[in-house]
Design an enzyme around this catalytic site. Structure first.
Site, PDB file in Angstrom:
ATOM      1  N   VAL A 161       5.738  36.223  31.125  1.00 21.82           N
ATOM      2  CA  VAL A 161       6.786  36.848  30.309  1.00 21.82           C
ATOM      3  C   VAL A 161       7.571  35.696  29.697  1.00 21.82           C
ATOM      4  O   VAL A 161       7.870  34.714  30.390  1.00 21.82           O
ATOM      5  CB  VAL A 161       7.732  37.720  31.176  1.00 21.82           C
ATOM      6  CG1 VAL A 161       8.740  38.451  30.297  1.00 21.82           C
ATOM      7  CG2 VAL A 161       6.936  38.698  32.031  1.00 21.82           C
TER       8      VAL A 161
ATOM      9  N   TYR B  85       4.432  30.293  45.740  1.00 19.92           N
ATOM     10  CA  TYR B  85       4.837  31.411  44.866  1.00 19.92           C
ATOM     11  C   TYR B  85       3.880  32.592  45.051  1.00 19.92           C
ATOM     12  O   TYR B  85       4.313  33.733  45.228  1.00 19.92           O
ATOM     13  CB  TYR B  85       4.843  30.930  43.413  1.00 19.92           C
ATOM     14  CG  TYR B  85       5.330  31.965  42.414  1.00 19.92           C
ATOM     15  CD1 TYR B  85       6.681  32.297  42.341  1.00 19.92           C
ATOM     16  CD2 TYR B  85       4.448  32.597  41.540  1.00 19.92           C
ATOM     17  CE1 TYR B  85       7.132  33.237  41.417  1.00 19.92           C
ATOM     18  CE2 TYR B  85       4.892  33.529  40.613  1.00 19.92           C
ATOM     19  CZ  TYR B  85       6.237  33.845  40.554  1.00 19.92           C
ATOM     20  OH  TYR B  85       6.690  34.773  39.634  1.00 19.92           O
TER      21      TYR B  85
ATOM     22  N   ASP C 112      23.642  34.740  46.932  1.00 18.35           N
ATOM     23  CA  ASP C 112      22.358  34.104  47.241  1.00 18.35           C
ATOM     24  C   ASP C 112      21.567  35.134  48.052  1.00 18.35           C
ATOM     25  O   ASP C 112      21.946  35.462  49.181  1.00 18.35           O
ATOM     26  CB  ASP C 112      22.612  32.830  48.069  1.00 18.35           C
ATOM     27  CG  ASP C 112      21.322  32.108  48.439  1.00 18.35           C
ATOM     28  OD1 ASP C 112      20.252  32.730  48.383  1.00 18.35           O
ATOM     29  OD2 ASP C 112      21.406  30.919  48.787  1.00 18.35           O
TER      30      ASP C 112
ATOM     31  N   LYS D 131       4.862  36.310  46.508  1.00 23.91           N
ATOM     32  CA  LYS D 131       4.724  37.525  45.687  1.00 23.91           C
ATOM     33  C   LYS D 131       3.742  38.519  46.325  1.00 23.91           C
ATOM     34  O   LYS D 131       3.931  39.736  46.224  1.00 23.91           O
ATOM     35  CB  LYS D 131       4.290  37.149  44.264  1.00 23.91           C
ATOM     36  CG  LYS D 131       5.371  36.384  43.486  1.00 23.91           C
ATOM     37  CD  LYS D 131       6.618  37.224  43.285  1.00 23.91           C
ATOM     38  CE  LYS D 131       7.664  36.549  42.430  1.00 23.91           C
ATOM     39  NZ  LYS D 131       8.858  37.384  42.213  1.00 23.91           N
TER      40      LYS D 131
END
Ligand code: NAD
Length: 283
Positions: free
Chosen positions: A204, A171, A75, A175
């Site tokens: 993707v 998110y 992890d 990032k």
């Protein structure tokens, strides 16, 4: 092709069949590197209809092509597990020359409006994506500095780290953190001959997108399963339509960019974020 003979690479987030991590691991192995593949669990997208076992399948694929690989679970948000991953990898192959941080928290309770987001959802995203990259880079950099032979670190960010998106706030923040962290670390590690770069893909076609497509279409909080749903296909088609290249990226498109950054052909590139968007998003 790049020559990575005699190098060892560690790739996190490598258990998905269509995943970027698998594509990177197998590509680096084809270039000659020995590879440690890692993930939180061996098979992150279990699916009875597919003959795919996750990390063991990646190891078998690399070995069948004549390469060397080993799977180690970890992890990335837990410092002790990260230390264990790096030291076991060094025990196995003697060193690390290349680190690719591909692990990313699976979409879930974070894909909601900020006003509806629980603190725990924010923490999970930041702990895996941002803190995980910090912990992995710290462990690998300590080893690379001590060894004195330089190295290449490549962090997988996202075009979501370059612009804000509704329902993607945690998110996007995680990032963006990776992109700036990469720049800062590059300043620190340059004198040791260690290049630190990031790549920012846009959509993707991986299992992860199945999660994202459904989250975007109805805002639902999804469990740990994946299916090649209609929402997934619609999402992929929409993304293909806005790319000047007329298709969405595959894991291999990201892997070949990362192979370049892992090779000596990119020795004068550091602190760079390479956008792999097929021209769909320009920054
Ligand atoms: P993926 O889900 O196949 O890969 C991410 C992997 O990270 C999974 O295998 C998951 O099990 C693993 N992971 C989750 N939590 C973890 C933890 N705590 N510790 C270790 N591993 C953990 O998805 P992918 O599409 O191949 O994405 C790879 C990377 O690329 C991710 O960082 C993702 O954010 C980024 N990315 C993907 C896309 C896309 O459209 N697919 C676009 C831009 C960026």
């Amino acid at each position: 092709m790049y020559n990575l003979q005699g190098k060892t690479a560690l790739v996190t987030g490598a258990g998905g069949e269509r995943g970027i991590g698998r594509a990177v691991a197998t590509r680096l192995a084809r270039e000659g590197a020995d590879v440690i593949v890692s993930d939180l669990i061996a098979n992150p997208y279990p699916d009875d209809s597919r003959d795919w076992e996750g990390l063991p399948s990646v190891v078998r694929e690399i070995e069948a092509a004549g390469g060397k690989a080993e799977a180690i679970l970890a992890d990335v948000s837990q410092a002790d597990q990260v230390e264990n991953l790096v030291s076991r990898g060094i025990d196995r192959f003697g060193q690390f020359d290349i680190l690719v941080n591909g692990a990313g928290s699976l979409p879930g309770k974070d894909r909601v409006l900020v006003v509806d987001m629980e603190e725990e959802a924010w923490d999970k995203e930041m702990n895996v994506n941002a803190k995980g990259v910090f912990l992995m880079c710290r462990a690998a950099a300590r080893h690379m500095i001590e060894r004195g032979s330089g190295g290449k670190i490549i962090n997988i960010a996202s075009t979501s780290g370059k612009t804000g998106r509704k329902r993607f706030s945690a998110y996007c923040a995680s990032k963006a953190a990776i992109i700036r962290f990469t720049q800062a670390l590059a300043q620190e590690l340059g004198p040791h001959g260690i290049n630190v770069n990031s790549v920012s893909p846009t959509a993707v076609d991986t299992e992860r997108v199945g999660f994202i497509a459904e989250a975007v279409s109805d805002g639902a909080v999804l469990g740990r399963s994946w299916k090649d749903s209609e929402a997934h296909q619609e999402f992929i088609q929409e993304k293909a339509d806005i790319s000047p290249l007329g298709r969405v990226a595959r894991g291999d498109d990201v892997a070949q960019t990362i192979a370049f950054l892992a090779s000596s052909e990119s020795d004068y590139l550091t602190a760079v974020d390479l956008v792999v968007s097929g021209g769909a998003e320009i920054f």
